[in-house]
Design an enzyme around this catalytic site. Structure first.
Site, PDB file in Angstrom:
ATOM      1  CG  ASP A 127      -1.856   1.203   1.265  1.00  0.00           C
ATOM      2  OD1 ASP A 127      -1.921   1.926   0.250  1.00  0.00           O
ATOM      3  OD2 ASP A 127      -2.513   1.411   2.311  1.00  0.00           O
TER       4      ASP A 127
ATOM      5  CE  LYS B 198      -0.316   3.769   3.437  1.00  0.00           C
ATOM      6  NZ  LYS B 198      -1.194   4.362   4.457  1.00  0.00           N
TER       7      LYS B 198
ATOM      8  NE  ARG C  71     -11.906   3.268   3.856  1.00  0.00           N
ATOM      9  CZ  ARG C  71     -11.844   4.202   4.793  1.00  0.00           C
ATOM     10  NH1 ARG C  71     -12.830   5.055   4.933  1.00  0.00           N
ATOM     11  NH2 ARG C  71     -10.798   4.276   5.598  1.00  0.00           N
TER      12      ARG C  71
HETATM   13  N1  BES Z   1      -3.318   0.196   5.211  1.00  0.00           N
HETATM   14  C1  BES Z   1      -3.673   1.474   5.720  1.00  0.00           C
HETATM   15  C2  BES Z   1      -3.966   1.446   7.217  1.00  0.00           C
HETATM   16  C3  BES Z   1      -2.786   1.243   8.138  1.00  0.00           C
HETATM   17  C4  BES Z   1      -2.076   2.333   8.627  1.00  0.00           C
HETATM   18  C5  BES Z   1      -2.442  -0.021   8.552  1.00  0.00           C
HETATM   19  C6  BES Z   1      -1.021   2.133   9.503  1.00  0.00           C
HETATM   20  C7  BES Z   1      -1.390  -0.204   9.432  1.00  0.00           C
HETATM   21  C8  BES Z   1      -0.686   0.871   9.903  1.00  0.00           C
HETATM   22  C9  BES Z   1      -4.923   1.974   5.012  1.00  0.00           C
HETATM   23  O1  BES Z   1      -5.056   1.576   3.693  1.00  0.00           O
HETATM   24  C10 BES Z   1      -4.855   3.452   5.015  1.00  0.00           C
HETATM   25  O2  BES Z   1      -3.983   3.979   4.404  1.00  0.00           O
HETATM   26  N2  BES Z   1      -5.782   4.095   5.707  1.00  0.00           N
HETATM   27  C11 BES Z   1      -5.813   5.514   5.810  1.00  0.00           C
HETATM   28  C12 BES Z   1      -7.235   5.950   5.636  1.00  0.00           C
HETATM   29  C13 BES Z   1      -7.400   7.432   5.467  1.00  0.00           C
HETATM   30  C14 BES Z   1      -6.811   7.875   4.162  1.00  0.00           C
HETATM   31  C15 BES Z   1      -8.878   7.762   5.529  1.00  0.00           C
HETATM   32  C16 BES Z   1      -5.270   5.902   7.186  1.00  0.00           C
HETATM   33  O3  BES Z   1      -5.546   5.184   8.146  1.00  0.00           O
HETATM   34  O4  BES Z   1      -4.561   6.887   7.263  1.00  0.00           O
HETATM   35 ZN    ZN Z   2      -4.139  -0.166   3.171  1.00  0.00          ZN
HETATM   36 MN    MN Z   3      -4.082   2.861   2.360  1.00  0.00          MN
END
Ligand code: BES
Ligand code: ZN
Ligand code: MN
Length: 504
Positions: A273, A280, A354
């Site tokens: 990801d 990120k 999601r």
């Molecule tokens: N895979 C990440 C969530 C995650 C973050 C898992 C840190 C483990 C450690 C997920 O896909 C993500 O990036 N979520 C975002 C959502 C936001 C953009 C609404 C997040 O949590 O920042």
């Molecule tokens: Zn993710």
């Molecule tokens: Mn993500």
């Protein structure tokens, strides 16, 4: 590691591990070991601060008069506090010590202390299981200093009055360990090696031979069927997205034309990801090879069920994608159409899990009409903020299912904690132009993510969502039974849930 249960006998080689309770009282086997060594243990105790507290150890090397390479006395704490989980921790702590010492063989002879609720066979079984979990190692990519990481401890014998009963109590736990190890391997693998197609290949090669029915849907098939959300996430990647369907039919067969409804497990399998175009930052991208931890747990669970021939009809479905910012990547502002027909305005391409789950959940319910669906996903950073590393978040439309998951969590140590679902949070994902948007845009990010998933759950489906972002891997201090970055979290929990409520 080879595990055997045997009746008490004289130890001919390797380490002899015995126990003491809180206050330092030696249990019968420890007294016998002390006597056989001419009081070596009591002498050693004089020079230590050993009090029999949980996990405390005293070691005598090459004890005179014994064939054993060492005597290891382990503190068990208060007998009434012993349970399956704490015994697994002790087994793991002992194994950790012996692995560190380079020991090759060990014999556990730990009596059930008075006041302990756990029966002798269960005690033997869970000590062994804990030791086995500790023996895991991921050395795939080392070419140097292999000696330092090598697991020399290959034989563990657990002495117990009724070896046959202990073996029976242990039956199944070895299979669960196999499932956990596969899940850990999948999470530990680097993303240049483990991309969606490779993940699917491993499922075929490791679960196919166990009698699990496996189907793989590629991009052209998913496109035909309308997986617009899952495919949207994968379209910025050079790797092909996959959906893998695993079926284990160990339960009751079809009766008078009516198929018994299976229990279904759905996993988020984002093999890497990057965030996509909503990229990120560097520090936040590290470790995102583990964003397939949900899919790894589902796969490991299916492997465990098949290996132990569980009497259950279970379906495992994993959505495998890579979230990358390639030229065809989703843009923030894009609107996509999910398999359910509902449209989604993608405002942040990093809220991709999601989207993958939405289509995987729709497919699962349409095809299998499961009574219960449980999905696992490293879904939000917000759940890590909320619960840290000790609990996964659980969201559900069924309070009985929550109660069962909480109980299975307390038993296995893979604990969960409930967070709310409520229409007031659902409002936060209203879109200006589509049926919904993929972010809440404010606080309570773990909850709005769960509300999003709920929109893809049919009336009548009992559903729970486990947000495992804080528990699928570990960066800080390692737990006794988890010696690797990838934890394999979820296999134990769901295996226990199945034993308690879904096996006939
Ligand atoms: N895979 C990440 C969530 C995650 C973050 C898992 C840190 C483990 C450690 C997920 O896909 C993500 O990036 N979520 C975002 C959502 C936001 C953009 C609404 C997040 O949590 O920042
Ligand atoms: Zn993710
Ligand atoms: Mn993500």
């Amino acid at each position: 590691m080879q595990i055997t249960f045997a009746a008490p006998a004289v130890i001919k080689a390797g380490s002899w591990v015995v126990g003491a309770t809180d206050g330092g009282a030696l249990l019968p086997a420890a007294l016998a070991a002390d006597k056989a060594s001419g009081g070596a243990l009591t002498r050693a105790l004089k020079f230590s601060r050993f009090k029999g507290s949980p996990g405390q150890m005293v070691e005598v090397l090459a004890p005179a008069g014994l064939a054993a390479s060492r005597l290891l006395l382990v503190g068990l704490g208060k007998p009434e506090t012993l349970d399956e989980k704490s015994l697994e921790t002790f087994g793991a702590q002992i194994a950790g010590r012996l692995l560190g010492a380079g020991e090759a063989a060990a014999t556990f002879q730990i009596d059930v202390p008075k006041g302990c609720k756990v029966k002798k066979d269960e005690l033997a079984a869970h000590l062994a299981f804990g030791a086995l979990l500790r023996s895991y190692v991921f050395n795939q990519y080392r070419t140097k200093n292999l000696e330092e990481y090598e697991r020399k401890l290959t034989a563990l014998t657990v002495l117990t009055p009724d070896a046959a009963a202990a073996k029976k109590a242990y039956a199944g736990l070895g299979a669960v360990a196999d499932g956990i190890f596969m899940a850990r391997d999948l999470v530990n693998e680097p993303p240049n090696i483990l991309y969606p197609e490779e993940f699917a290949r491993r499922i075929k090669s490791q679960l196919g031979k166990l009698g699990v029915k496996i189907e793989v849907l590629g991009e052209s098939e998913m496109k035909k069927q309308g997986f617009g959300a899952l495919l949207g996430v994968g379209q910025g990647s050079a790797r092909e997205s996959q959906l893998v369907v695993m079926q284990w039919n160990g339960g009751k067969a079809a009766k008078n034309g009516k198929k018994p409804k299976p229990v279904a497990f759905v996993g988020k399998g984002v093999c890497f990801d990057s965030g996509g175009l909503s990229l990120k930052p560097g520090a936040g991208m590290m470790g995102m090879k583990g964003d397939m931890g949900g899919a790894a747990a589902v796969t490991g669970l299916m492997l465990a069920l098949a290996t132990r021939k569980a009497k259950v009809n279970a379906v495992g479905i994993v959505g495998l994608v890579e979230n990358m910012p390639g030229p065809d990547a989703l843009r923030p502002d894009d609107v996509i159409k999910s398999l359910s027909g509902q449209t989604i305005e993608v405002l942040n391409t990093d809220a991709e899990g999601r989207l993958v789950l939405a289509d995987a959940l729709t497919y699962t319910q349409r095809r299998f009409q499961p009574k219960t669906v449980i999905n696992l996903a490293t879904l939000t950073g917000a759940i890590v903020q909320t619960l840290g590393y000790e609990h996964a978040g659980v969201f559900s439309n069924d309070e009985e299912l929550v109660r069962r998951l909480l109980a299975a969590g307390r038993y296995t140590g893979e604990r969960v904690w409930q967070l709310p679902l409520d229409p007031c949070y659902d409002k936060m994902i209203k879109s200006k132009i589509a049926d919904m948007k993929n972010i809440g845009g404010g606080n309570s990010g773990a909850i709005t993510a769960a509300q999003f998933l709920l929109r893809f759950i049919d009336k009548g489906t009992d559903w729970a969502h486990l947000d495992i972002a804080g528990v699928a891997w570990q960066d800080g201090e390692q737990k006794a039974t988890i010696p690797s970055w990838g934890t394999g979290w979820g296999v134990r929990l769901l295996n226990r849930l199945i034993i308690e409520h879904y096996e006939s």
